[in-house]
Design a protein around this motif. Structure first.
Motif, short mmCIF file in Angstrom:
data_model
loop_
_atom_site.label_atom_id
_atom_site.label_comp_id
_atom_site.label_asym_id
_atom_site.label_seq_id
_atom_site.Cartn_x
_atom_site.Cartn_y
_atom_site.Cartn_z
N ARG A 13 0.90 -1.03 -0.10
CA ARG A 13 0.20 -0.12 -0.06
C ARG A 13 0.90 1.22 -0.03
O ARG A 13 1.68 1.33 0.69
N PRO A 14 0.46 2.20 -0.90
CA PRO A 14 1.40 3.37 -0.75
C PRO A 14 1.24 4.22 0.37
O PRO A 14 -0.11 4.06 1.03
N LEU A 15 2.21 4.58 1.32
CA LEU A 15 2.06 5.28 2.57
C LEU A 15 2.87 6.48 2.47
O LEU A 15 3.73 6.78 2.07
N LYS A 16 1.99 7.60 3.13
CA LYS A 16 2.69 8.79 3.35
C LYS A 16 2.97 9.16 4.73
O LYS A 16 2.48 8.62 5.64
N LEU A 17 3.92 9.91 4.73
CA LEU A 17 4.33 10.25 6.35
C LEU A 17 3.26 10.69 7.28
O LEU A 17 3.17 10.43 8.26
N ASP A 18 2.56 11.62 6.50
CA ASP A 18 1.28 11.94 7.36
C ASP A 18 0.41 10.93 7.65
O ASP A 18 -0.28 11.17 8.93
N ASP A 19 0.06 9.97 7.00
CA ASP A 19 -0.83 8.93 7.36
C ASP A 19 -0.17 8.12 8.38
O ASP A 19 -0.85 7.70 9.69
N ILE A 20 0.89 7.93 8.38
CA ILE A 20 1.65 7.16 9.49
C ILE A 20 1.65 7.94 10.70
O ILE A 20 1.58 7.20 11.63
N ALA A 21 2.34 9.11 10.54
CA ALA A 21 2.23 9.99 11.81
C ALA A 21 0.64 10.29 12.42
O ALA A 21 0.55 10.05 13.68
N ARG A 22 -0.09 10.20 11.68
CA ARG A 22 -1.81 10.39 12.34
C ARG A 22 -1.82 8.98 13.03
O ARG A 22 -2.54 9.06 14.23
N ALA A 23 -1.51 7.75 12.59
CA ALA A 23 -1.79 6.54 13.35
C ALA A 23 -0.97 6.62 14.67
O ALA A 23 -1.37 6.01 15.55
N ALA A 24 0.11 7.26 14.77
CA ALA A 24 0.86 7.43 16.05
C ALA A 24 0.48 8.64 16.90
O ALA A 24 0.90 8.81 17.96
N LYS A 25 -0.38 9.29 16.34
CA LYS A 25 -1.05 10.37 16.75
C LYS A 25 0.16 11.44 17.27
O LYS A 25 0.21 11.94 18.28
N LEU A 26 1.08 11.88 16.37
CA LEU A 26 1.89 12.87 16.50
C LEU A 26 1.80 13.38 15.32
O LEU A 26 1.43 13.19 14.22
N SER A 27 2.54 14.65 15.20
CA SER A 27 2.87 15.64 14.04
C SER A 27 3.88 14.85 13.28
O SER A 27 4.67 14.21 13.97
N PRO A 28 3.63 15.11 12.07
CA PRO A 28 4.74 14.55 10.92
C PRO A 28 6.29 14.66 11.60
O PRO A 28 7.20 14.05 11.57
N PHE A 29 6.63 15.98 11.89
CA PHE A 29 7.84 16.72 12.29
C PHE A 29 8.30 15.82 13.41
O PHE A 29 9.41 15.19 13.55
N HIS A 30 7.49 15.76 14.61
CA HIS A 30 7.77 15.01 15.78
C HIS A 30 7.83 13.48 15.73
O HIS A 30 8.77 12.75 16.12
N PHE A 31 6.96 12.98 14.75
CA PHE A 31 6.76 11.68 14.43
C PHE A 31 8.06 11.09 13.95
O PHE A 31 8.61 10.11 14.29
N HIS A 32 8.63 11.76 13.01
CA HIS A 32 9.82 11.59 12.06
C HIS A 32 11.14 11.27 13.07
O HIS A 32 11.63 10.24 13.22
N ARG A 33 11.10 12.34 14.22
CA ARG A 33 12.30 12.19 15.02
C ARG A 33 11.95 11.09 16.12
O ARG A 33 13.26 10.53 16.48
#
Length: 314
Positions: free
Chosen positions: A32-52
């Motif tokens: 499945r194509p995955l975008k950082l925003d979608d993965i971060a949303r699953a983790a309930k974090l902003s994309p910036f903080h989730f990445h780190r």
């Protein structure tokens, strides 16, 4: 910041829960194509903080993690289906095209997949696993392909959908890691009166393909999906929830030590599977414990090995 089964500071534990939610989303369907925003949303974090946070917990960025899993899935396909066209391997593993697959493969392994020797690669990883086990005085004599001196026997079963509460262990082949996680989860389950429910151990990665420190293992207890158990991301708990679909499995019963289990896995993949007309499904191989995990210590196991299987797609 690597996950361990020992007690975690509150902030780190909350992060582990969120990162595990992201991992669960990723591994649910690597195609499945995955975008950082979608993965971060699953983790309930902003994309910036989730990445780190993800990079700190897992040791690699989300993009690198996804790419590595897809490449390792491709190697697994090449091992079990040596005649499969690389275009199909690429698409089965989640790449957009064979060109994209070949480029990523060469970046990681220094050669195109067309000349990569998947069998030799797996043999070398097997040697690393055996060396690590020997350091813990576990000496393995692996069966030759086609041999079955242990009289292993497989039965095919269909399992219904199930829900699990789990603790995830990274680098599970380090001594004592899984045992300590199991002890913690048994305590968690006992406090909820569900310690007599079925217990499982999910081996998400093949140590003959994936580096030992990159492997993941979930110790899990089955839960009633109707109980409403869902980890609160704000709670100080790294117990997660996973839901598995109905599946067909090859089942092999083990009563013996770790040596017997490793021989059984070796026989299952190298002897039974090639002759079965099946291939591994996109689900992890897992242990179904007879009773509580490690109730006989780590020298004697009583469990069923469950290998999810399917027929090869054209």
């Amino acid at each position: 910041m690597r996950n361990t089964p020992d007690a975690q500071p509150a902030t780190q534990t909350a992060y582990l829960d969120r990162v595990n939610r992201a991992i669960d989303l990723i591994v649910a369907d690597l195609t499945r194509p995955l975008k950082l925003d979608d993965i971060a949303r699953a983790a309930k974090l902003s994309p910036f903080h989730f990445h780190r946070v993800f990079a700190g917990v897992v040791g690699e960025t989300p993009a690198a993690f996804v790419k590595r899993l897809r490449l390792e899935k491709a190697i697994t396909i090449m091992v079990h289906n040596p005649g499969r066209a690389l275009t199909h391997v690429a698409l089965d593993a989640g790449f957009n095209s064979q060109t994209d697959f070949s480029r990523c493969f060469k970046q990681r392994f220094g050669m195109p997949p067309s000349v990569f020797d998947a069998v030799t690669w797996r043999s070398e990883r097997r040697g690393e696993l055996d060396f690590m086990l020997e350091e813990h005085d576990v000496h393995i004599t692996r069966p030759e392909p086609g041999a079955n001196s242990d009289n292993f026997a497989v039965t095919i079963r269909d399992l219904p959908p199930r829900s699990m509460a789990y603790l995830r262990v990274l680098a599970p082949y380090r001594e004592g890691m899984v045992e300590r996680a199991a002890e913690r989860l048994v305590g968690w389950a006992r406090g909820r009166g569900i310690e007599s429910n079925p217990w499982y151990g999910y081996m998400w990665d093949d140590p003959e393909v994936t580096a030992l420190d990159d492997c993941r293992y979930d110790v899990a207890v089955e839960i009633d999906p109707g109980t409403g158990f869902d980890p609160d991301p704000g709670a100080v708990s790294d117990v997660g929830r996973s839901d598995f679909p109905a599946m067909r499995i090859a089942c092999l019963t083990i009563r013996g030590d770790i040596r017997l289990e490793i021989r059984a896995l070796d026989w299952l993949y190298r002897t039974w599977l090639p002759a079965s007309g099946c291939v591994p499904d996109d689900l992890p191989c897992f242990e179904a414990w007879h009773g509580l995990p490690f109730q006989h210590g780590n020298q004697h196991f009583e469990l069923d090995l469950h290998l999810p299987i399917t027929t090869l797609r054209p």
